[in-house]
Design a protein around this motif. Structure first.
Motif, PDB file in Angstrom:
ATOM      1  N   GLY A 133       1.604  -0.925 -54.369  1.00 15.77           N
ATOM      2  CA  GLY A 133       2.144  -0.345 -55.591  1.00 15.77           C
ATOM      3  C   GLY A 133       3.598   0.062 -55.432  1.00 15.77           C
ATOM      4  O   GLY A 133       4.422  -0.178 -56.319  1.00 15.77           O
ATOM      5  N   GLN A 134       3.936   0.677 -54.292  1.00 11.66           N
ATOM      6  CA  GLN A 134       5.326   1.057 -54.052  1.00 11.66           C
ATOM      7  C   GLN A 134       6.229  -0.167 -53.957  1.00 11.66           C
ATOM      8  O   GLN A 134       7.348  -0.169 -54.493  1.00 11.66           O
ATOM      9  CB  GLN A 134       5.419   1.873 -52.765  1.00 11.66           C
ATOM     10  CG  GLN A 134       4.715   3.225 -52.842  1.00 11.66           C
ATOM     11  CD  GLN A 134       4.768   3.972 -51.533  1.00 11.66           C
ATOM     12  OE1 GLN A 134       5.280   3.472 -50.528  1.00 11.66           O
ATOM     13  NE2 GLN A 134       4.211   5.177 -51.513  1.00 11.66           N
ATOM     14  N   ARG A 135       5.744  -1.222 -53.297  1.00 10.58           N
ATOM     15  CA  ARG A 135       6.569  -2.424 -53.171  1.00 10.58           C
ATOM     16  C   ARG A 135       6.759  -3.100 -54.527  1.00 10.58           C
ATOM     17  O   ARG A 135       7.850  -3.584 -54.836  1.00 10.58           O
ATOM     18  CB  ARG A 135       5.908  -3.403 -52.186  1.00 10.58           C
ATOM     19  CG  ARG A 135       6.786  -4.605 -51.843  1.00 10.58           C
ATOM     20  CD  ARG A 135       8.130  -4.154 -51.367  1.00 10.58           C
ATOM     21  NE  ARG A 135       9.013  -5.266 -51.069  1.00 10.58           N
ATOM     22  CZ  ARG A 135      10.332  -5.161 -50.978  1.00 10.58           C
ATOM     23  NH1 ARG A 135      10.918  -3.976 -51.203  1.00 10.58           N
ATOM     24  NH2 ARG A 135      11.083  -6.209 -50.702  1.00 10.58           N
ATOM     25  N   LEU A 136       5.708  -3.107 -55.347  1.00  9.98           N
ATOM     26  CA  LEU A 136       5.839  -3.686 -56.682  1.00  9.98           C
ATOM     27  C   LEU A 136       6.812  -2.877 -57.533  1.00  9.98           C
ATOM     28  O   LEU A 136       7.548  -3.443 -58.346  1.00  9.98           O
ATOM     29  CB  LEU A 136       4.470  -3.753 -57.351  1.00  9.98           C
ATOM     30  CG  LEU A 136       3.493  -4.784 -56.773  1.00  9.98           C
ATOM     31  CD1 LEU A 136       2.141  -4.680 -57.465  1.00  9.98           C
ATOM     32  CD2 LEU A 136       4.054  -6.205 -56.926  1.00  9.98           C
ATOM     33  N   ASP A 137       6.812  -1.559 -57.360  1.00  9.27           N
ATOM     34  CA  ASP A 137       7.796  -0.734 -58.067  1.00  9.27           C
ATOM     35  C   ASP A 137       9.214  -1.094 -57.643  1.00  9.27           C
ATOM     36  O   ASP A 137      10.136  -1.156 -58.467  1.00  9.27           O
ATOM     37  CB  ASP A 137       7.531   0.743 -57.799  1.00  9.27           C
ATOM     38  CG  ASP A 137       6.359   1.270 -58.614  1.00  9.27           C
ATOM     39  OD1 ASP A 137       5.956   0.579 -59.574  1.00  9.27           O
ATOM     40  OD2 ASP A 137       5.838   2.346 -58.288  1.00  9.27           O
TER      41      ASP A 137
END
Length: 227
Positions: A50-54
């Motif tokens: 999720g952090q990488r997609l953000d």
């Protein structure tokens, strides 16, 4: 005597059952421990995804989509899940393995997206040097076309010889170089670039400064040869 033997046999059977029950309870506890550890690991990987997609979304101008998980009773709230989405009779180990497979597939797709985002929009398969040479040569070629227009205008008296010389020696080369520099900065920069990509300023300046006057001299020689 037989009553005592029957009592001893019952005690032994009970002892065996107790030991089997203890082993079964230990095995069940170990299975539950492994399931909880697996769920925690999948949860950590999902949070990292999720952090990488953000970060990827921010690189292309999208707002963050994930948020921190709330504490307390609100931690279990979320979008409704269909009743048939989860089989209550399914083996938790099988469900966990399927979740791991999906997370692995998501990691693979994320790496593919990162690889694509690490390439610039302009000539993505070319090396940075070849891309810069192609851009500066194309801009210098556009400058040569403008130079030919000025030559024709000078031939009919619309442009003076001094103006033509100034554009050929300074104006058009500088404009061609500036155009190439701006193009490399806009379309030659990867979406996930953390540093400014090289624009090969000396190389581009030499190409633009040399190509436009050389093309003018070549045009003069061609005209004299044709005469």
């Amino acid at each position: 005597m037989s009553t005592f033997d029957e009592y001893a046999a019952a005690v032994r059977q009970l002892s065996v059952q107790v030991r089997e029950g203890e082993r079964g309870a230990a095995a069940e506890a170990e299975r539950r421990r492994r399931l909880h550890a697996g769920v925690a690991q999948v949860g950590q990987r999902l949070a990292a995804q999720g952090q990488r997609l953000d970060q990827l979304g921010e690189a292309i101008g999208l707002p963050p989509a994930t948020a921190a998980a709330p504490d307390g009773p609100d931690a279990v709230t979320g979008p409704p899940v269909a009743n048939d989405a989860v089989d209550p009779d399914a083996d938790p180990a099988v469900v966990l393995e399927e979740a791991r497979r999906l997370v692995d597939e998501a990691d693979l797709r994320t790496r593919e997206v990162e690889a694509l985002a690490a390439r610039p929009e302009l000539l993505p398969t070319w090396s940075p040097t070849a891309r810069a040479v192609a851009v500066y040569v194309a801009c210098a070629a556009a400058g040569v076309l403008l130079m030919l227009v000025l030559v024709v205008a000078s031939g009919v008296g619309l442009v003076s010889g001094f103006t033509l010389g100034a554009w050929i020696c300074a104006g058009l080369p500088v404009l061609s170089f500036a155009a190439g520099w701006l193009i490399l900065g806009r379309w030659g920069r990867p979406a996930l670039a953390t540093v400014e990509p090289p624009r090969f300023v000396p190389l581009g300046f030499v190409i633009c400064v040399a190509l436009v006057p050389t093309a003018y001299c070549a045009s003069l020689l061609l005209v004299r040869f044709l005469r």
